[in-house]
Design a protein around this motif. Structure first.
Motif, mmCIF file in Angstrom:
data_model
loop_
_atom_site.group_PDB
_atom_site.id
_atom_site.type_symbol
_atom_site.label_atom_id
_atom_site.label_comp_id
_atom_site.label_asym_id
_atom_site.label_seq_id
_atom_site.Cartn_x
_atom_site.Cartn_y
_atom_site.Cartn_z
ATOM 1 N N ALA A 151 6.767 3.336 9.850
ATOM 2 C CA ALA A 151 6.242 4.342 8.740
ATOM 3 C C ALA A 151 7.215 3.915 7.758
ATOM 4 O O ALA A 151 6.770 4.082 6.560
ATOM 5 C CB ALA A 151 6.252 5.950 9.176
ATOM 6 N N MET A 152 8.475 4.136 7.991
ATOM 7 C CA MET A 152 9.508 3.655 6.925
ATOM 8 C C MET A 152 9.349 2.446 6.181
ATOM 9 O O MET A 152 9.543 2.205 4.943
ATOM 10 C CB MET A 152 11.126 3.839 7.260
ATOM 11 C CG MET A 152 11.389 5.263 7.554
ATOM 12 S SD MET A 152 11.422 6.227 6.179
ATOM 13 C CE MET A 152 12.629 5.545 5.245
ATOM 14 N N MET A 153 9.122 1.466 6.902
ATOM 15 C CA MET A 153 8.501 0.022 6.439
ATOM 16 C C MET A 153 7.632 0.099 5.622
ATOM 17 O O MET A 153 7.479 -0.535 4.379
ATOM 18 C CB MET A 153 8.358 -0.897 7.653
ATOM 19 C CG MET A 153 9.428 -1.413 8.630
ATOM 20 S SD MET A 153 8.908 -2.388 9.947
ATOM 21 C CE MET A 153 8.056 -3.438 9.428
ATOM 22 N N GLU A 154 6.354 0.924 5.982
ATOM 23 C CA GLU A 154 5.175 0.984 5.005
ATOM 24 C C GLU A 154 5.601 1.687 3.745
ATOM 25 O O GLU A 154 5.222 1.100 2.643
ATOM 26 C CB GLU A 154 4.259 1.956 5.694
ATOM 27 C CG GLU A 154 3.663 1.114 6.824
ATOM 28 C CD GLU A 154 2.409 1.890 7.646
ATOM 29 O OE1 GLU A 154 1.635 2.125 7.004
ATOM 30 O OE2 GLU A 154 2.916 2.205 8.863
ATOM 31 N N LEU A 155 6.320 2.797 3.896
ATOM 32 C CA LEU A 155 6.762 3.407 2.825
ATOM 33 C C LEU A 155 7.575 2.736 1.804
ATOM 34 O O LEU A 155 7.427 2.819 0.502
ATOM 35 C CB LEU A 155 7.286 4.757 3.024
ATOM 36 C CG LEU A 155 6.463 6.186 3.719
ATOM 37 C CD1 LEU A 155 7.250 6.936 4.412
ATOM 38 C CD2 LEU A 155 5.624 6.509 2.676
ATOM 39 N N ARG A 156 8.565 2.072 2.202
ATOM 40 C CA ARG A 156 9.561 1.069 1.514
ATOM 41 C C ARG A 156 8.533 0.090 0.756
ATOM 42 O O ARG A 156 8.945 -0.272 -0.492
ATOM 43 C CB ARG A 156 10.646 0.685 2.203
ATOM 44 C CG ARG A 156 11.610 1.632 3.048
ATOM 45 C CD ARG A 156 12.652 0.742 3.595
ATOM 46 N NE ARG A 156 13.543 1.613 4.299
ATOM 47 C CZ ARG A 156 13.912 1.766 5.672
ATOM 48 N NH1 ARG A 156 13.295 0.868 6.161
ATOM 49 N NH2 ARG A 156 14.637 2.366 6.123
ATOM 50 N N SER A 157 7.848 -0.705 1.443
ATOM 51 C CA SER A 157 7.170 -1.785 1.009
ATOM 52 C C SER A 157 6.202 -1.326 -0.267
ATOM 53 O O SER A 157 6.288 -1.896 -1.325
ATOM 54 C CB SER A 157 6.207 -2.255 1.894
ATOM 55 O OG SER A 157 5.437 -3.553 1.373
#
Length: 524
Positions: A473-479
């Motif tokens: 989830a953090m990867m998606e949000l950061r991206s």
């Protein structure tokens, strides 16, 4: 009525009281609603054939009338939680909570805040339910050393990592998921960036026209999670989705209000869930997921997350059902929450443009070292602060106390009671955060003094049942946040009123952003 008939009709009343005292007050029966209704119907038919309809109706009125009155008296006067304060209606029935959800128009998180202000840190919100606002109770209720177990709400779904109430099974299966996530996230990062590429292409094609922000975030999250679960996206980002995929998305989005109501009465949710498995949208969803998983397995072994699950799951019927259920878990648990979190974060940036500029500068200054799997201080602060104010999940995790009960901060909670800690009031509690209702990302970077209790902010939950997909989830949000803000200003329409927007956020199974909000993504 003669004496014999009077004595005969007294028997159901005696049976009702005996049933409650020996079974209903001691055994969790939420999952037995449908069998109970069916058994009652069969018994009614048998008694009607034996004694006639008149006597049978009188027997049933005697039994159910006595049982209902006795239950209400027990809950109001003799229940182990009788000493805890709370609304009188809530002590008698969880239908009180259902009514609050309905009358508040799905703003139960506001009701919870009101209950906290009116009754304190320990509030009786159901016949055997305590809602706890005391931040010192977090570890006792949710932490790794907690002796509580999952509540009856989790019986309403199929077997999978998230919904199992079996602690041993969860611990063993969680280890498999954790190892799979650890080994797969770095290889999945390029896939996340590919979907962000597709989102950026979609925004460029809109040429700054107003677009439905929430819908775009939903499309993004569904494609990402379908890729993770089945190695094939649903095709929403490219407009290539099938009718079945569109139907499934519609089923999820349209059922959230219902789930927000029925969360409070899991016995009803279990009964309707069993019936819906035979026909309707939920059956379509299950059938589709089974076909997708079988297709994924037929394409051979790959070094991805689902391959790790397949390799560590028995090939018998129970194992296959577990895989089918967990493939649905990946999509259902990872889409609504991520799309809500994305929407909220971008709306915060749109209403606080100075942070949007800070995110853009940070990204551009560190573009050579950018990787969505690594911490990006300003972006991460925006994400954490957005989720603190508007957690993707408002509904608290149900826990049940052990038979011996537990002591928390001078309070004794008897055994087999449901306890829960709603995140929204806790995240807005001035005991935990300075200026708790303000969006201040710097509290997570340069102004840590604005955080009084860091452990109080748990948007991904905490303890053994915390979100296994937090890293993804953090990867998606950061991206998405970094790369969208690098290319676009997020511009709200003329006449936009921030207070009205945030007041429109619904509290259903997940936090529901207002669906019709249009924003512009203006190239910079």
């Amino acid at each position: 009525m003669d004496f014999n008939r009077t004595g005969f009709l007294f028997i159901p009343s005696l049976l009702a009281i005996t049933l409650h005292e020996l079974i209903l007050r001691r055994v969790e029966v939420d999952h037995l609603t449908l069998p109970g209704v069916l058994l009652s119907g069969v018994l009614f038919s048998v008694l009607t054939l034996t004694f006639g309809i008149s006597i049978t109706v009188q027997l049933y009125v005697s039994f159910w009338g006595t049982l209902s009155i006795w239950i209400l008296l027990y809950r109001a006067i003799w229940h182990p939680l009788r000493h805890y304060p709370g609304p009188f209606g809530a002590k008698l029935s969880k239908l009180w909570s259902v009514k609050q959800v309905w009358t508040s128009k799905w703003h139960y998180h506001i009701v919870q805040q009101r209950l906290h202000h009116e009754y304190g840190d320990y509030v009786r919100t159901g016949p055997r339910e305590l809602t706890i606002f005391d931040p010192t109770a977090i570890q006792a209720i949710l932490g790794y050393s907690s002796v509580t177990s999952k509540g009856p709400f989790y019986d309403n779904m199929e077997t999978s990592l998230h919904v199992t109430r079996d602690k041993t099974f969860h611990r063993q299966r969680r280890r498999i998921w954790d190892n799979g996530m650890k080994n797969s996230l770095s290889t999945f990062a390029p896939r996340v960036e590919e979907f962000t590429d597709q989102l950026l292409a979609l925004l460029r094609s809109d040429n700054g026209k107003p677009v439905p922000l929430l819908l775009y975030c939903i499309y993004y999250s569904y494609d990402v999670m379908a890729k993770l679960a089945f190695d094939r996206p649903m095709g929403f980002m490219k407009g290539e989705q099938t009718e079945v995929a569109s139907s499934i998305l519609s089923t999820f989005t349209n059922s959230l209000d219902i789930m927000g109501l029925f969360y409070h009465i899991p016995w009803f949710l279990k009964a309707t869930g069993t019936l819906s498995s035979f026909a309707g949208p939920m059956k379509e969803w299950r059938d589709w997921s089974v076909l997708q998983m079988k297709d994924r397995m037929s394409r051979g072994n790959k070094s991805d997350f689902v391959a790790h699950l397949i390799d560590n799951t028995p090939t018998d019927a129970a194992g296959m059902e577990l895989l089918f259920g967990e493939s649905r878990l990946i999509i259902s648990a990872g889409t609504e929450t991520t799309s809500s979190a994305l929407t909220f974060a971008m709306m915060q940036l749109a209403t606080h443009p100075k942070y949007m500029l800070a995110v853009r500068k940070e990204y551009r200054d560190n573009k050579q070292n950018y990787h969505c799997q690594r911490t990006i201080p300003m972006v991460d602060a925006v994400i954490h602060e957005s989720m603190r104010l508007w957690s993707p999940v408002f509904l608290p995790a149900q826990r049940v106390t052990p038979p011996s009960g537990i002591h928390i901060n001078g309070h004794f909670i008897p055994g087999n009671m449901i306890v829960q800690m709603p995140p929204f009031p806790r995240f807005r509690d001035p005991r935990n955060f300075v200026r708790p209702d303000e969006f201040l990302p710097e509290r997570w970077t340069t102004s840590p003094e604005l955080v009084l209790d860091r452990n109080a902010a748990t948007p991904f939950s905490t303890g053994p049942y915390n979100c296994v997909g937090q890293g993804l989830a953090m990867m998606e949000l950061r991206s998405v946040i970094s790369r969208v803000v690098d290319e676009f200003d997020i511009v709200l329409p003329d006449g936009f009123v921030a207070k009205d927007y945030w007041n429109g956020v619904k509290d259903h199974l997940t936090a529901g952003p207002p669906p019709g909000q249009l924003v512009k993504f203006v190239p910079v």
